[in-house]
Design a protein around this motif. Sequence first.
Motif, PDB file in Angstrom:
ATOM      1  N   THR A  55       0.843  -1.209   0.000  1.00 21.50           N
ATOM      2  CA  THR A  55       0.000   0.000   0.000  1.00 21.50           C
ATOM      3  C   THR A  55       0.877   1.257   0.000  1.00 21.50           C
ATOM      4  O   THR A  55       0.639   2.198  -0.761  1.00 21.50           O
TER       5      THR A  55
ATOM      6  N   LEU B  11       1.081   4.080  -3.120  1.00 18.53           N
ATOM      7  CA  LEU B  11       0.991   5.523  -2.907  1.00 18.53           C
ATOM      8  C   LEU B  11       2.229   6.238  -3.445  1.00 18.53           C
ATOM      9  O   LEU B  11       2.147   7.271  -4.090  1.00 18.53           O
TER      10      LEU B  11
ATOM     11  N   HIS C 281       2.290   6.441  -7.278  1.00 17.21           N
ATOM     12  CA  HIS C 281       1.378   7.453  -7.807  1.00 17.21           C
ATOM     13  C   HIS C 281       1.884   8.852  -7.519  1.00 17.21           C
ATOM     14  O   HIS C 281       1.827   9.723  -8.382  1.00 17.21           O
TER      15      HIS C 281
ATOM     16  N   CYS D 118      -6.468   9.569  -7.923  1.00 17.73           N
ATOM     17  CA  CYS D 118      -6.972   9.165  -6.605  1.00 17.73           C
ATOM     18  C   CYS D 118      -7.839   7.913  -6.711  1.00 17.73           C
ATOM     19  O   CYS D 118      -7.714   6.973  -5.917  1.00 17.73           O
TER      20      CYS D 118
ATOM     21  N   VAL E  37      -5.765   4.852  -7.357  1.00 18.02           N
ATOM     22  CA  VAL E  37      -5.063   4.394  -6.154  1.00 18.02           C
ATOM     23  C   VAL E  37      -6.022   3.628  -5.256  1.00 18.02           C
ATOM     24  O   VAL E  37      -5.704   2.549  -4.747  1.00 18.02           O
TER      25      VAL E  37
ATOM     26  N   ILE F   4      -4.746   9.732   1.214  1.00 17.08           N
ATOM     27  CA  ILE F   4      -3.577   9.392   2.043  1.00 17.08           C
ATOM     28  C   ILE F   4      -4.017   9.070   3.463  1.00 17.08           C
ATOM     29  O   ILE F   4      -3.595   8.078   4.054  1.00 17.08           O
TER      30      ILE F   4
END
Lengths: 511, 340
Positions: B175, B179, B182, B199, B202, B226
């Motif tokens: 994970t 992040l 991206h 977004c 992700v 996030i």
Amino acid sequence: MTAPPLHDEPGPAEAETAPETAPETPVARGSDPFSGYQPLPDTYDEFFDASGRPHPSLASAIEPLREIGRPEFRRLQRLASSNFLRGGVTFSVYATGQGDPDRIFPFDLIPRIVLRSEWESVERGLVQRVAALNAFLRDVYGDQRILHEGRVPRDMVESSSGFRPAMRGIQPPGGVYIHVAGIDLVRDSDGRFLILEDNVRTPSGVSYVLENRVMMRRVLPEFGAGRVASVEDYPTRLYEAMEAVAPTRHGEPHAVVLTPGPLNSAYFEHGFLARRMGCDLVRGSDLFVEGDRVYARTTRGPRRVDVIYRRIDDDFLDPEFLRPDSVIGVPGLLRAYAAGNVALVNGVGNGVADDKAIYPYVPEMIRFYLGEEPILGQVHTYICERDDDRRYVLENLEKLVVKAVGEAGGYGMLVGPRASRRQIASFREQIAAAPRNYIAQPLVELSTVPTWTRSGVEARRVDLRPYVVTGDRSWVMPGGLTRVALVKGSYVVNSSQGGGSKDTWVLEDEA
Amino acid sequence: MISRVAEGCFWLTRYLERTETLARLLDVHHALHIDTGVPIQNRWRMLLEFTGREDDFAERYGEDAHCDGELVQEFLTWDEEHPASLYGSLRGARENARTVRETMSLEAWKAINDLWLWLKGPDSRRLYQRERGAFYERVTRSAYLFHGVSFGTMLHDEPFTFMKLGRALERAGSTARILRAHAALNGHEASDAEAAASCLAVLRCCCAYDPFFLSGMHPLGMRTVIRFLLFDHTLPRSVIYNLDEGRRLLFLLCQHDPIGLPRRSRSVLERLRGGLMQMDVRDVEQQGLKKTLAWTIEATDHLCDAIHDDFLAAPTPWLRHCVRALALTEGSLENRGWAA
């Protein structure tokens, strides 16, 4: 009768793994697959007599098989193959370096049947033989009475590649050397069981016996119902034997199965037995020796090991002892064994007892140690080391089967009546150069059992490897591993040489 | 349990998790439509970045080849040489499964062996050509099947705990990596539409699309994403969720430890988890997302190393030392599990 219900859809792997079958001849569903079956001349067929009638005692057991037609049989056969592959019931062939390393051991759906009444004497004969072989090992690594009295020639023992002089004077726990024996049997042209070979080092194959039975129940659940002896006991019996010889004074012994690793062809079996016995499966690198005791590396630090069912050959067991280059062994293991702190199953040095040139002396061992006559016969054997025998062998190679004494798996073997002139010449040279390495036997016309082939059901030769487990007493698994020579006319049943296997039924006699 | 076997269990699920994640990522990026506005060249680069194989790929196919989606998919799916491809990681999972087969249920073994036999056979290639999405979905679903089947058919004891531990730590790491990949490709110049598309991508990569909206997180933006993926204690693929899980599993594994057995991994995990717990999304923005993610990824790797030393491959001299220490007090300790 209709086809038995299937408990499972064919797996996704089926299409790619199904063995190629011959172009199908249009046969009606339900047609008797045994029609036109022909037993081989001068050979005992275990289902049918020479005129093609089933042996009366087996007729009712064979009957249901007649009602499955060829297409249905093919379908079930494919289902079985696919299930073996999916379940990981495979042996690995890494040496050839081509194709998929994981192969299944070809399985034939027609069972091999032995009546309980016939089996009982086989069972007694096996227990007797293992007792004598075990006594022989205790003697050879102890006082050597049998050698002093000249009943077995000393030079045959001392020249055996399986003899380990360093083991003399070391008493294994409980005096047991042969905890697991796989004794190969054949049936001659009269249907008599004969001992063909002893395997008392690390005999393999027992997992296929159990898996074949599971498969049989799965694809043909209705057959043999209630009359077939169960084989499922084996892992329990083996664990009990291991417990019985554990040199332990503290609680439950810690038993492990020691494997050379996943590249070994019998790796599936090692894991299988560990799983069924609830033991850890370890490799040499998982163990270490400190203060002449064996420990396993665990997630909670070192843990003492009491019994090791080892599937590693003597030579590789301990790099301090025999092969310094062995990376699969455990340094110091044999010191711990000699100190009596760990039991090894099977014992070390057993190879002298199953040496093919020692085999002719086993009946003498039975008389010497047990004071009994052998219950089971064996095949007459010429020892090439003896001058008279060698002369006869060299003059009659085309009639004899020659075997290298240290080889297994059907390698190093000459089947005289089926060999080319060049092969015979080559063996003649090899025997003359190293006579101790060879023995010869007359060709036994191995019995046959009907077997599925590309062209329908045909007679194929079989042997039988029953397993004898010994802790504080001996237990014989009912039946054993039936291996079948799938190649037409072949006498060689080893999986490395085109052999397959069958489920083996010890069948209660009809009342 | 035998350390090597525990290691096999730990790596079996790590490899399987990699297989599953990669399949999902490939599926998500394959299905990103024109209207999402993600520039085509970035779409596939993110995957190469995620697997750490950008250079590898450029070297083999040239600098601009990453725009060729078919090529990237072929490379990441089928490359037999590399353990990070879908094929390679599933092989890793299956090889580990084979060496710990004796600890698994038949059902769990079949779940993984069936997938492997299928991937290796001709049917998988046909499905890949004909129906790409269905191909990737079959892989992810087989992984879910394994998780469910192992849960339902295996003893919930040490081997299974190591399987869960491997999966949790792999998830935490991947994970964070998703992040990071991206973030690396969506700098400040990204348009609003691009940012929104990114977004969503992700979230999909982390199975967090529906959960995100269900959890009432809004508005959709990098900041909320996030926060969700790093700090949400209920999302099964968030970093913190998996550290919580890892903490619980380590506790279970150490429950019966003899007194005095050092367990460095527990303190490493506490530090990482504690560090994240003290932060919130503003702190992350302040010190920079990249830096936070780099720290998280590094600390997770470090944690795996510590688990290795603690449980999976304790050094021999230390083990011998344990035995000798034991010999002094033999009997009293034998009953406490050290050397029973």
